[in-house]
Motif scaffolding. Structure first.
Motif, PDB file in Angstrom:
ATOM      1  N   ARG A 149      -7.525  13.046  -7.593  1.00  0.00           N
ATOM      2  CA  ARG A 149      -6.292  12.743  -8.321  1.00  0.00           C
ATOM      3  C   ARG A 149      -5.029  13.235  -7.614  1.00  0.00           C
ATOM      4  O   ARG A 149      -4.065  12.482  -7.456  1.00  0.00           O
ATOM      5  N   LYS A 150      -5.004  14.515  -7.189  1.00  0.00           N
ATOM      6  CA  LYS A 150      -3.788  15.060  -6.577  1.00  0.00           C
ATOM      7  C   LYS A 150      -3.479  14.354  -5.252  1.00  0.00           C
ATOM      8  O   LYS A 150      -2.326  14.048  -4.951  1.00  0.00           O
ATOM      9  N   LYS A 151      -4.512  14.108  -4.462  1.00  0.00           N
ATOM     10  CA  LYS A 151      -4.291  13.430  -3.188  1.00  0.00           C
ATOM     11  C   LYS A 151      -3.915  11.962  -3.416  1.00  0.00           C
ATOM     12  O   LYS A 151      -3.135  11.379  -2.658  1.00  0.00           O
ATOM     13  N   ARG A 152      -4.444  11.369  -4.490  1.00  0.00           N
ATOM     14  CA  ARG A 152      -4.119   9.986  -4.815  1.00  0.00           C
ATOM     15  C   ARG A 152      -2.632   9.854  -5.118  1.00  0.00           C
ATOM     16  O   ARG A 152      -1.999   8.858  -4.745  1.00  0.00           O
ATOM     17  N   ALA A 153      -2.063  10.873  -5.754  1.00  0.00           N
ATOM     18  CA  ALA A 153      -0.632  10.853  -6.042  1.00  0.00           C
ATOM     19  C   ALA A 153       0.181  10.857  -4.746  1.00  0.00           C
ATOM     20  O   ALA A 153       1.207  10.166  -4.634  1.00  0.00           O
ATOM     21  N   ASP A 154      -0.283  11.618  -3.744  1.00  0.00           N
ATOM     22  CA  ASP A 154       0.404  11.626  -2.444  1.00  0.00           C
ATOM     23  C   ASP A 154       0.319  10.264  -1.767  1.00  0.00           C
ATOM     24  O   ASP A 154       1.291   9.790  -1.167  1.00  0.00           O
ATOM     25  N   VAL A 155      -0.849   9.640  -1.873  1.00  0.00           N
ATOM     26  CA  VAL A 155      -1.025   8.316  -1.269  1.00  0.00           C
ATOM     27  C   VAL A 155      -0.079   7.310  -1.940  1.00  0.00           C
ATOM     28  O   VAL A 155       0.548   6.479  -1.268  1.00  0.00           O
ATOM     29  N   ARG A 156       0.016   7.388  -3.247  1.00  0.00           N
ATOM     30  CA  ARG A 156       0.911   6.452  -3.959  1.00  0.00           C
ATOM     31  C   ARG A 156       2.373   6.673  -3.551  1.00  0.00           C
ATOM     32  O   ARG A 156       3.151   5.720  -3.467  1.00  0.00           O
ATOM     33  N   ALA A 161       7.038   4.637  -0.644  1.00  0.00           N
ATOM     34  CA  ALA A 161       8.021   4.799   0.434  1.00  0.00           C
ATOM     35  C   ALA A 161       7.956   3.621   1.400  1.00  0.00           C
ATOM     36  O   ALA A 161       8.987   3.181   1.938  1.00  0.00           O
ATOM     37  N   LEU A 162       6.770   3.085   1.598  1.00  0.00           N
ATOM     38  CA  LEU A 162       6.610   1.905   2.457  1.00  0.00           C
ATOM     39  C   LEU A 162       7.305   0.700   1.824  1.00  0.00           C
ATOM     40  O   LEU A 162       8.025  -0.043   2.506  1.00  0.00           O
ATOM     41  N   ALA A 163       7.099   0.535   0.505  1.00  0.00           N
ATOM     42  CA  ALA A 163       7.710  -0.600  -0.197  1.00  0.00           C
ATOM     43  C   ALA A 163       9.232  -0.499  -0.206  1.00  0.00           C
ATOM     44  O   ALA A 163       9.932  -1.515  -0.192  1.00  0.00           O
ATOM     45  N   GLU A 164       9.765   0.737  -0.240  1.00  0.00           N
ATOM     46  CA  GLU A 164      11.209   0.963  -0.282  1.00  0.00           C
ATOM     47  C   GLU A 164      11.840   0.930   1.110  1.00  0.00           C
ATOM     48  O   GLU A 164      13.063   1.063   1.240  1.00  0.00           O
ATOM     49  N   GLY A 165      11.013   0.777   2.147  1.00  0.00           N
ATOM     50  CA  GLY A 165      11.542   0.704   3.501  1.00  0.00           C
ATOM     51  C   GLY A 165      11.799   2.049   4.148  1.00  0.00           C
ATOM     52  O   GLY A 165      12.367   2.114   5.248  1.00  0.00           O
ATOM     53  N   LYS A 166      11.409   3.136   3.482  1.00  0.00           N
ATOM     54  CA  LYS A 166      11.599   4.463   4.067  1.00  0.00           C
ATOM     55  C   LYS A 166      10.578   4.747   5.170  1.00  0.00           C
ATOM     56  O   LYS A 166      10.820   5.543   6.071  1.00  0.00           O
TER      57      LYS A 166
END
Length: 224
Positions: A149-156, A161-166
């Motif tokens: 769960r905690k690592k999944r939050a980091d992945v999300r 950030a990828l979707a936002e262009g960062k």
């Protein structure tokens, strides 16, 4: 009757077909490793084929290493995390294991090591390394659920950030991936593989090897 011989370059296509058709095969059984490790480390390969009436019944990729620090060894497959015998029959398995032991004696190695596969009556070391095999779901959400769960939050966060262009992901080559890799393993106190290993992998396996990196703005921050 099973016969054992050393593979030649002309066997590469049939060797790889046997590997790709075998359910227990790994990428580290591919014939190209003979070329990769030879070009990178000048390592001598002894890739063995078990045949019955000219039909391949088993294979064993062995790589000979000689080091002033670690002595002589015969490993399937050195510099990788896989290897060992692939066979269609117990007779081929036994014949390949016997030949590997005989070859080790001929070369005067301290040990013959198989990084996978079956090897009845050989010494097994289970406390040093471990691996696992798992099915990869076809759906993205199912894969995410397999991450804690905690690592999944980091992945999300990374996906957002990828979707936002960062962040951006680009296909690249060893000239960009290797510096990131070298700095990472150096910080962990691990010896660094030379860049020419990545070059040899790409030259040998072509589209079966993909290199990419993640950039934050214009700065590469991770490579794969």
């Amino acid at each position: 009757m099973i016969s054992i011989r050393q593979a030649e370059a002309s066997d590469a296509s049939n060797w790889d077909k046997f590997v790709l058709d075998h359910e227990d095969s790994t990428f580290f059984h591919r014939y190209g490793w003979s070329e990769v490790l030879g070009n990178t480390y000048k390592a001598k390969s002894y890739f063995l084929i078990a045949e019955n009436n000219a039909k391949i019944e088993g294979i064993l990729p062995l790589v000979y290493l000689s080091s002033p620090f670690f002595g002589k060894s015969l490993i399937s497959t050195s510099f990788t995390v896989g290897g060992g015998v692939l066979s269609n029959s117990d007779d081929a398995l036994v014949a390949l294991l016997k030949k590997a032991a005989e070859l080790g004696e001929e070369l005067g190695v301290a040990y013959v090591e198989l990084r996978g596969g079956k090897a009845p009556d050989w010494i097994s070391k289970t406390e040093t390394y471990a691996g696992f095999v798992a099915q990869i779901p076809s759906e993205e959400d199912e894969n995410l659920k397999l991450i804690p769960r905690k690592k999944r939050a980091d992945v999300r966060k990374g996906i957002k950030a990828l979707a936002e262009g960062k962040l951006s992901v680009e296909l690249t080559d060893e000239n960009h991936v290797w510096p990131l890799y070298a700095e990472s393993v150096r910080n962990l106190g691990t010896p660094v593989f030379p860049k020419k290993l990545l070059t040899a992998l790409k030259n040998t396996f072509a589209d079966d090897v993909e290199m990419s990196f993640v950039k934050h703005g214009v700065t590469p921050v991770a490579g794969l």
